[in-house]
Scaffold this motif. Structure first.
Motif, mmCIF file in Angstrom:
data_model
loop_
_atom_site.group_PDB
_atom_site.id
_atom_site.type_symbol
_atom_site.label_atom_id
_atom_site.label_comp_id
_atom_site.label_asym_id
_atom_site.label_seq_id
_atom_site.Cartn_x
_atom_site.Cartn_y
_atom_site.Cartn_z
ATOM 1 N N CYS A 19 53.782 -53.650 11.436
ATOM 2 C CA CYS A 19 53.198 -54.067 12.704
ATOM 3 C C CYS A 19 51.696 -54.277 12.524
ATOM 4 C CB CYS A 19 53.472 -53.022 13.789
ATOM 5 S SG CYS A 19 52.837 -51.375 13.400
ATOM 6 N N GLN A 20 51.067 -54.747 13.567
ATOM 7 C CA GLN A 20 49.623 -54.959 13.551
ATOM 8 C C GLN A 20 49.007 -54.285 14.776
ATOM 9 O OE1 GLN A 20 49.180 -59.194 13.793
ATOM 10 N NE2 GLN A 20 49.739 -59.299 15.943
ATOM 11 N N LYS A 21 47.692 -54.241 14.815
ATOM 12 C CA LYS A 21 47.024 -53.706 15.986
ATOM 13 C C LYS A 21 47.323 -54.613 17.176
ATOM 14 C CE LYS A 21 43.191 -51.593 13.448
ATOM 15 N NZ LYS A 21 41.709 -51.565 13.254
ATOM 16 N N PRO A 22 47.528 -54.025 18.366
ATOM 17 C CA PRO A 22 47.827 -54.856 19.549
ATOM 18 C C PRO A 22 46.717 -55.875 19.805
ATOM 19 C CG PRO A 22 48.292 -52.553 20.006
ATOM 20 C CD PRO A 22 47.604 -52.577 18.674
ATOM 21 N N GLN A 23 47.129 -57.137 19.939
ATOM 22 C CA GLN A 23 46.150 -58.210 20.133
ATOM 23 C C GLN A 23 46.530 -59.150 21.272
ATOM 24 O OE1 GLN A 23 45.890 -60.203 16.352
ATOM 25 N NE2 GLN A 23 45.019 -58.431 15.279
ATOM 26 N N SER A 24 47.817 -59.361 21.449
ATOM 27 C CA SER A 24 48.211 -60.380 22.416
ATOM 28 C C SER A 24 48.934 -59.751 23.615
ATOM 29 C CB SER A 24 49.095 -61.421 21.729
ATOM 30 O OG SER A 24 50.187 -60.790 21.061
ATOM 31 N N TRP A 25 50.250 -60.058 23.736
ATOM 32 C CA TRP A 25 50.999 -59.644 24.929
ATOM 33 C C TRP A 25 51.026 -58.125 25.076
ATOM 34 C CZ3 TRP A 25 52.258 -59.502 29.508
ATOM 35 C CH2 TRP A 25 53.446 -58.968 30.011
ATOM 36 N N VAL A 26 51.266 -57.392 23.984
ATOM 37 C CA VAL A 26 51.307 -55.939 24.067
ATOM 38 C C VAL A 26 49.955 -55.384 24.519
ATOM 39 C CG1 VAL A 26 51.537 -53.803 22.710
ATOM 40 C CG2 VAL A 26 53.151 -55.681 22.368
ATOM 41 N N TYR A 27 48.880 -55.940 23.982
ATOM 42 C CA TYR A 27 47.539 -55.474 24.354
ATOM 43 C C TYR A 27 47.279 -55.727 25.842
ATOM 44 C CZ TYR A 27 42.479 -54.875 24.201
ATOM 45 O OH TYR A 27 41.193 -54.425 24.415
ATOM 46 N N ARG A 28 47.654 -56.915 26.333
ATOM 47 C CA ARG A 28 47.439 -57.233 27.748
ATOM 48 C C ARG A 28 48.285 -56.339 28.642
ATOM 49 N NH1 ARG A 28 47.740 -62.427 25.592
ATOM 50 N NH2 ARG A 28 49.821 -62.743 26.468
ATOM 51 N N TRP A 29 49.534 -56.075 28.211
ATOM 52 C CA TRP A 29 50.413 -55.202 28.994
ATOM 53 C C TRP A 29 49.823 -53.804 29.119
ATOM 54 C CZ3 TRP A 29 53.797 -51.272 26.693
ATOM 55 C CH2 TRP A 29 54.601 -50.615 27.632
ATOM 56 N N LEU A 30 49.317 -53.284 27.987
ATOM 57 C CA LEU A 30 48.756 -51.934 28.002
ATOM 58 C C LEU A 30 47.467 -51.861 28.808
ATOM 59 C CD1 LEU A 30 49.340 -50.839 24.283
ATOM 60 C CD2 LEU A 30 50.508 -49.932 26.291
ATOM 61 N N THR A 31 46.571 -52.813 28.606
ATOM 62 C CA THR A 31 45.251 -52.717 29.221
ATOM 63 C C THR A 31 45.216 -53.234 30.658
ATOM 64 O OG1 THR A 31 44.627 -54.845 28.230
ATOM 65 C CG2 THR A 31 44.065 -52.839 27.007
ATOM 66 N N GLU A 32 45.945 -54.319 30.935
ATOM 67 C CA GLU A 32 45.869 -54.921 32.257
ATOM 68 C C GLU A 32 46.888 -54.340 33.231
ATOM 69 O OE1 GLU A 32 46.143 -59.139 31.761
ATOM 70 O OE2 GLU A 32 44.497 -59.224 30.304
ATOM 71 N N GLU A 33 48.138 -54.225 32.784
ATOM 72 C CA GLU A 33 49.166 -53.695 33.687
ATOM 73 C C GLU A 33 49.145 -52.169 33.729
ATOM 74 O OE1 GLU A 33 54.040 -53.556 34.108
ATOM 75 O OE2 GLU A 33 53.092 -55.255 33.063
ATOM 76 N N ARG A 34 49.075 -51.561 32.544
ATOM 77 C CA ARG A 34 49.132 -50.100 32.477
ATOM 78 C C ARG A 34 47.764 -49.431 32.548
ATOM 79 N NH1 ARG A 34 53.984 -47.570 33.470
ATOM 80 N NH2 ARG A 34 55.646 -49.013 32.898
ATOM 81 N N LYS A 35 46.689 -50.220 32.497
ATOM 82 C CA LYS A 35 45.312 -49.744 32.668
ATOM 83 C C LYS A 35 44.852 -48.802 31.547
ATOM 84 C CE LYS A 35 45.306 -51.919 36.612
ATOM 85 N NZ LYS A 35 44.643 -53.231 36.725
#
Length: 614
Positions: free
Chosen positions: A113-129
């Motif tokens: 895997c890689q460091k979150p950069q795209s959809w996973v990163y947005r889900w964690l930071t924007e939706e899950r705060k």
């Protein structure tokens, strides 16, 4: 032993410890004074030697402070865990030596895997705060649209991996992992408190609020992780439990608190269901800090309103289809008559040589077969001798093959533990190890073989009574069942069964326990068998010799003279199989193979318990 407990032990001899760590210091007005952690002469660092604050220290120049364990860590440049190990050696205190299943090790590959950069990163930071700092601290990974949660132990080894599809509730885990706590990679190595929560996102949310948290791997009510994390959690003086504010979360708290210690577990009440929902709902840092500050220990189980027992009492009158707690004895004809229940103590009494230990071993195998963990303290035999007989019973034969023996011990793993002491064991040490076993491994059934080997003189009736009283308290505290083997007084003859009034020691023992059983070996039948054999051997023609009728009388009687929580006090007739050391329910029954095995190395077919054995 926790960090604060080690610090308190060091404080009992604060002057000696301070001089050991800082030999260039000097005692002045009840304090040990040096220049700094480096140990040079001076007065900037002071260690209190007497009074209520003995063992505390402060560096007035550099600002450091703490107890003597902290001082040990600072002086030697160690982590908290390393310092605790050194202090244990210094004090000569160690965890009980305990023979049981080897620690589980993972068989798992590092996820690609890689460091979150795209959809996973947005889900964690924007939706899950979740904050980017928390994502980095917990080493969250990304596989396309999937979030990767690595479970890394305090030594940096990958133990378990969970995956979650971003934006959905689809969750799965990598095979070959070991159930453990998520988040050690983010825990500062010298922290003495920790938050344990119920989900990886909640751990990330707590970090976003400024606190470090660990997460259980599979919900509030599954506690296998405690077996694997018990030692790692020993360093923490306070464990805050932040489980979901739902029914499952509340139910899971009690078992976790019991295993980890009710004196250090504090329950956090949150304004929302969990930490991540608090974060998404806009709950402030001050509100979360207030929730931690208001955390409470769980109310004592002993203090409850009588009205809370209404449904339990209804079920006492009308049991329904729910299975009664506890285990059955190995014989079908005893089912419904006798049961070994949690929270009870049982006595197995008998004259020397009448089969108390063999009966106890047989019951242990039955408990293992019913999914229970058992700890055996047999002070009359070395572990290998006791386990040799148990293996003969488990394999149902006199001489199992070496690979069959190894298969039996594989079956024992995660079922049976042994208290490794031969001779006389002090009762206090035995109870200490039993408590450790109940907490560390969740063991619920314990065997003491026998009371005479627990360090009491024959006439020390008060000591025996107090020990049995402590056993009953232990059984209730941990919802455990303790079986104690005891001797009978010598009578005029072994030809007649004895009763509970003939048990050695004070009569208070039988008063305090819940169940009293006596095993009696049918000596008259054995004499008849020997006499019959001698008479038959006189007949020259072997074909005319008649076999002895085993069915007319049993080989042994298991007589119950007390069963506090049962309605019956039955006498159970048993037949003994010399090859397997098993007691059988009838003259035509066959020994039961607890460990199914074939010479090909695979487990053999399951044998019908009731048809073949009971």
């Amino acid at each position: 032993m926790r960090a604060s407990e080690l610090g308190n032990l060091l404080a009992q001899d604060a002057k000696a410890v301070a001089a050991h760590l800082l030999p260039n210091g000097k005692e002045q007005s009840g304090e040990w004074c040096v220049g700094s952690i480096a140990g040079e002469e001076g007065k900037s660092l002071k260690v209190r030697l007497t009074g209520r604050k003995a063992g505390t220290w402060k560096d007035f120049a550099e600002g450091g402070s703490g107890d003597l364990l902290d001082l040990w860590r600072e002086v030697h440049g160690l982590t908290l865990t390393q310092a605790m190990d050194e202090v244990r050696d210094y004090l000569g205190v160690h965890a009980p030596r305990f023979d049981g299943a080897a620690p589980q090790r993972p068989h798992i590959d590092k996820p690609k895997c890689q460091k979150p950069q795209s959809w996973v990163y947005r889900w964690l930071t924007e939706e899950r705060k979740i904050s980017p700092e928390a994502i980095a601290a917990y080493k969250i990974g990304e596989q396309s649209s999937t979030a990767v949660f690595p479970y890394i132990d305090p030594k940096g080894e990958l133990m378990f991996v969970k995956y979650r599809e971003a934006g959905s509730k689809k969750i799965w885990a990598e095979k070959g992992g070991v159930l453990s706590l998520f988040g050690w990679q983010a825990v500062p190595e010298n922290d003495r408190y920790i938050i344990i929560c119920e989900g990886e996102l909640d751990a990330l949310a707590w970090r976003t609020y400024g606190y470090t948290a660990l997460s259980v791997p599979n919900g509030a009510t599954a506690h296998t992780w405690i077996d694997n994390e018990f030692e790692n959690l020993q360093r923490f003086d306070v464990i805050f439990l932040s489980f979901d504010m739902d029914t499952a979360g509340r139910q899971g708290l009690s078992e976790v608190i019991k295993r980890l210690g009710d004196d250090r577990c504090m329950v956090i009440e949150l304004p929302e269901k969990d930490a991540n929902e608090c974060l998404m709902a806009g709950v402030t840092e001050d509100q979360m800090a207030s929730a931690i500050g208001s955390a409470k220990t769980q109310d004592p189980d002993e203090l409850r309103q009588a009205s809370e027992y209404a449904e339990e009492v209804v079920s006492e009158f009308y049991p329904g289809d729910e299975a009664e707690e506890g285990i059955d004895l190995p014989w079908k004809k005893s089912h419904g008559l006798v049961r070994l229940r949690p929270g009870e103590v049982s006595l197995i009494a008998g004259v020397n040589g009448h089969g108390k230990s063999q009966l106890a071993g047989h019951i242990v195998l039955g408990a293992g077969r019913q999914g229970e963990r058992v700890c055996i303290a047999s002070m009359e035999f070395k572990p290998r001798k006791w386990l040799r007989r148990l293996t003969r019973q488990a394999c149902a034969m006199t001489l199992p093959a070496p690979d069959y023996i190894r298969a039996a011990f594989k079956w024992y793993q995660d079922r049976f533990w042994v208290f490794d002491v031969t001779g006389t064991a002090k009762a206090s040490r035995l109870l200490e190890v039993f408590r450790y076993a109940a907490k560390r491994y969740g063991i619920r059934y314990f065997v003491i073989d026998n009371l005479a080997k627990c360090g009491f003189a024959e006439d020390d009736y008060n000591g025996q009574k107090n020990f049995v009283d402590q056993l009953t308290d232990f059984a209730k505290e941990f919802e455990a069942h303790v079986i104690v083997c005891v001797h009978m007084r010598k009578g005029e003859s072994e030809d007649k069964p004895a009763g509970k009034m003939d048990i050695k020691g004070t009569g208070a023992i039988t008063d305090m326990v819940d169940t009293v059983a006596t095993i009696w070996r049918n000596k008259p039948k054995e004499k008849e068998r020997r006499k019959h054999k001698a008479e038959q051997e006189k007949i020259a023609d072997a074909h005319k010799r008649e076999p002895f009728d085993e069915s007319e009388k049993p080989d042994a009687l298991l007589m119950f003279s007390k069963q506090r929580n049962g309605e019956e006090e039955p006498t159970i007739a048993l037949w003994f199989d010399p090859a397997s050391f098993q007691f059988l329910g009838g003259p035509n029954k066959k020994p039961f193979r607890y460990v199914q095995y074939s010479s090909a190395g695979a487990e053999g077919p399951e044998i019908d318990w009731e048809e073949r054995y009971a």
